[in-house]
Design an enzyme around this catalytic site. Structure first.
Site, PDB file in Angstrom:
ATOM      1  N   SER A  45      39.395 -33.462  13.041  1.00 40.84           N
ATOM      2  CA  SER A  45      40.097 -32.275  12.327  1.00 40.84           C
ATOM      3  C   SER A  45      41.419 -33.264  11.470  1.00 40.84           C
ATOM      4  O   SER A  45      40.163 -34.156  10.512  1.00 40.84           O
ATOM      5  CB  SER A  45      41.366 -31.855  13.276  1.00 40.84           C
ATOM      6  N   HIS A  87      36.808 -24.481  16.691  1.00 33.74           N
ATOM      7  CA  HIS A  87      37.671 -25.884  16.271  1.00 33.74           C
ATOM      8  C   HIS A  87      37.977 -26.746  17.247  1.00 33.74           C
ATOM      9  O   HIS A  87      37.400 -27.834  17.203  1.00 33.74           O
ATOM     10  CB  HIS A  87      38.834 -25.259  15.012  1.00 33.74           C
ATOM     11  N   ASP A 144      33.356 -23.098  14.128  1.00 29.04           N
ATOM     12  CA  ASP A 144      35.217 -23.833  13.640  1.00 29.04           C
ATOM     13  C   ASP A 144      35.721 -22.788  12.475  1.00 29.04           C
ATOM     14  O   ASP A 144      34.478 -23.164  11.652  1.00 29.04           O
ATOM     15  CB  ASP A 144      34.901 -25.462  12.822  1.00 29.04           C
TER      16      ASP A 144
END
Lengths: 393, 393
Positions: free
Chosen positions: A160, A359, A326
């Site tokens: 991320s 995610h 995701d």
């Protein structure tokens, strides 16, 4: 800049772990043009450095992560955010590698950020803290590596926002790392992601306890606004199917709906809990700053050239990882990065992990992902002759 | 229950259009067990009823819609929310059909809701208003049809929450409609959608100006919380690709980022505008009630039998419409409905419209969708001999 105050944040006044004052010789010039220094970086290390200092791995944490990767978190008491992936004999093997993780610049776990005292005013910075970029975070990480006497890290990796730092590190300092693993990330933050962040920021700034960012002085905190920000973000970290599997439409401690506004559904109760507990370990102003850094991230614009040009003839070996479930940083983003790396003739492998966990999959028990991490790290380490730390040292 | 007060809402004291007091003979018993009555339904009509009263179409509006389908909205002055689809020679042709649209129970555009005066206290209901379900909204719509002397409507249609009402209407009153068009909807609200609604509600209830729902009496309104609720919802109405196409990472009135927390990006500015303008035309308590009604919706649970059993040997002709780019009510939800209708041997056609505009596609200029609406309505009207209204009448 002296790191002094964790006042009124729910955070303990003294956090465990390492802390170093950087930028003492000369200040750090940020992308905004503002210079800061000296400033504090709080970090943790795991494992030991080998004789030729070639086995260091830098882990870059995500938006609400911190430096406590393995051990119980000093505020929540919960296991470190990546204890499944990092440790002795784990995919990121601390018997083999020397692992470093630092709280990002602008954070609230010991590294300098908006809750620091501004020496010019004697008050906490609040929104007077300079706005930080992903590149600024990486500059601070590199100063930390200098401090630790590590010229070249074996690998920089993270998911991320951590993955954004990985890409920025590889682009800016290609000679200071051997390998890079950007996970569940993108070379620029999408319009939809900026939009979700903006909602979170508006929720915080709408809270009258925010006081324009100067809440520390008032002895209050915008916990309701921060809680709402966390709730909306948390939805984006999970997949629709994960939410359905975990909660579906199950009711919370009742047989039928209440015809009211209590948390009738388990998913409501879960979200409220996520919001409530988050505010104990996070500073609302840091949330503003770190989301802003992600929104600003756009590698091609920052370097003013196409991605393939940025990475042209890079010596770095890339392993790009995405997850099929995701939707915050979808596979298409990673694929675009891989295409650019291919066009740059960079050594790159790409794995799209089949997962419906959303995610957050990179934080969870995903055996295939862990096999990929271990395989790539061990393979490159053996290929480049990275020795284990001396057992007798 | 007397509808009196639109106080402090930004809404004009007197809205144009029709208004009728229902439940005067006997109160309406709600799903919660509470009885209300008399209560007000505010509605609009377009076109004329034909001689045998067989050309009526009931449009059910979505969460933040209202009865002003075609004409400029009395508060915002913008064109009615479905002016592209409804009007003379439009897909829902008001030269042919008599179109009715009523503000839902619990709403804030003239129909009884939380901003009504509670006769027992002389104060606005606020959260003392009974919690409403989709079935309750439909019960009120049926009472309106009774009042208008329409035994059987030609078609009930609507998108999103409107589609939930369509399904409930067809399930509960199969003999009172010929055709049904549920658009971009589902037979039950998903965990993810409940989660997004809960964030919006928490944002409203976190606003100190909400005052536990009793803000009318204080002369204030929780505009900041409602604005945040609208912002997060608005993201879910658009697709990622629509956001990217509309805004991408374009900056708002500037050449470079501000290194601050202004709306640097167009998408931020757009979202803030969506939030700010919404509060002028909507009541925060109504937002709580109507989102709750959607969350509670679960047709199979409400009828305590499988969907196919609910619609077994229904005489209603269905046209189910979904949009490929809708991630709030994705095609899979419509497909599950169609499978159930097929299993019930119900006459059903299903169109998945190729669009990347997201959930809002049903409100926008989507020629294929409009062709489907027109084709189905005209086809069934001709097949069942629905006459146009007498031109000389």
């Amino acid at each position: 800049m002296t790191h002094v105050a964790l006042l009124n944040t729910g955070l303990p006044a003294q956090l465990p772990g390492h802390r170093v004052l950087l930028g003492t010789q000369q200040p750090l010039r940020l992308d905004s043009g503002v210079e800061i220094g000296p400033f504090t970086i709080a970090y943790q290390t795991y494992g030991r450095l080998n004789a030729d200092r070639s086995n260091a791995i830098l882990i870059c944490h995500a938006l609400t992560g911190d430096q406590f990767v393995i051990e119980p978190h000093p505020v929540t008491g919960k296991p470190g955010w990546w204890h499944l992936a990092v440790g002795p004999d784990r995919p990121i093997d601390t018997d083999r590698f020397f692992v470093i993780c630092a709280n990002v610049l602008g954070g609230c776990m010991g590294t300098s950020g908006p809750l620091d005292e501004n020496p010019e005013t004697g008050e906490p910075y609040g929104t007077g803290f300079p706005v930080i970029t992903i590149a600024d975070m990486v500059r601070a990480q590199v100063l930390l590596l200098d401090h630790l006497g590590i010229e070249k890290v074996f690998c920089v990796l993270g998911g991320s926002m951590g993955g954004m730092q990985v890409l920025e590190f590889a682009a800016r300092y290609p000679d200071r790392l051997v390998a890079a693993i950007p996970i569940a990330t993108a070379t620029r933050h999408s319009a939809q992601n900026i939009a979700f962040h903006e909602v979170g920021r508006q929720a915080i700034m709408a809270d009258p306890e925010w006081h324009g960012g100067a809440y520390y002085q008032q002895g209050v905190r915008p916990t309701k606004g921060l809680s709402v920000a966390r709730m909306v973000a948390h939805i984006t970290y999970l997949s629709e199917s994960a939410l359905h599997r975990k909660f579906g439409r199950s009711l919370q401690d009742r047989m039928r709906v209440s015809f009211g506004f209590d948390a009738d559904f388990q998913v409501e109760s879960y979200l409220r809990h996520q919001g409530f507990t988050f505010v104990d370990r996070f500073d609302a102003n840091s949330y503003l700053y770190i989301t802003r850094a992600m929104d600003y991230f756009d590698l091609a614009v920052d370097y003013d050239k196409p991605l393939a040009e940025i990475f042209r003839s890079t010596p770095v070996r890339f392993c790009v990882v995405s997850f099929t479930g995701d939707w915050l940083f979808p596979t298409t983003e990673s694929r675009a990065l891989v295409l650019a790396l291919n066009a740059a003739a960079a050594p790159v492998s790409f794995v799209d992990i089949d997962s419906d966990k959303g995610h957050d999959a990179f934080l969870l028990d995903e055996p295939e992902f862990h096999r990929v991490l271990r395989g790539f790290l061990d393979g490159v380490a053996e290929g480049t002759g990275v020795g284990k730390p001396d057992a007798a040292a």
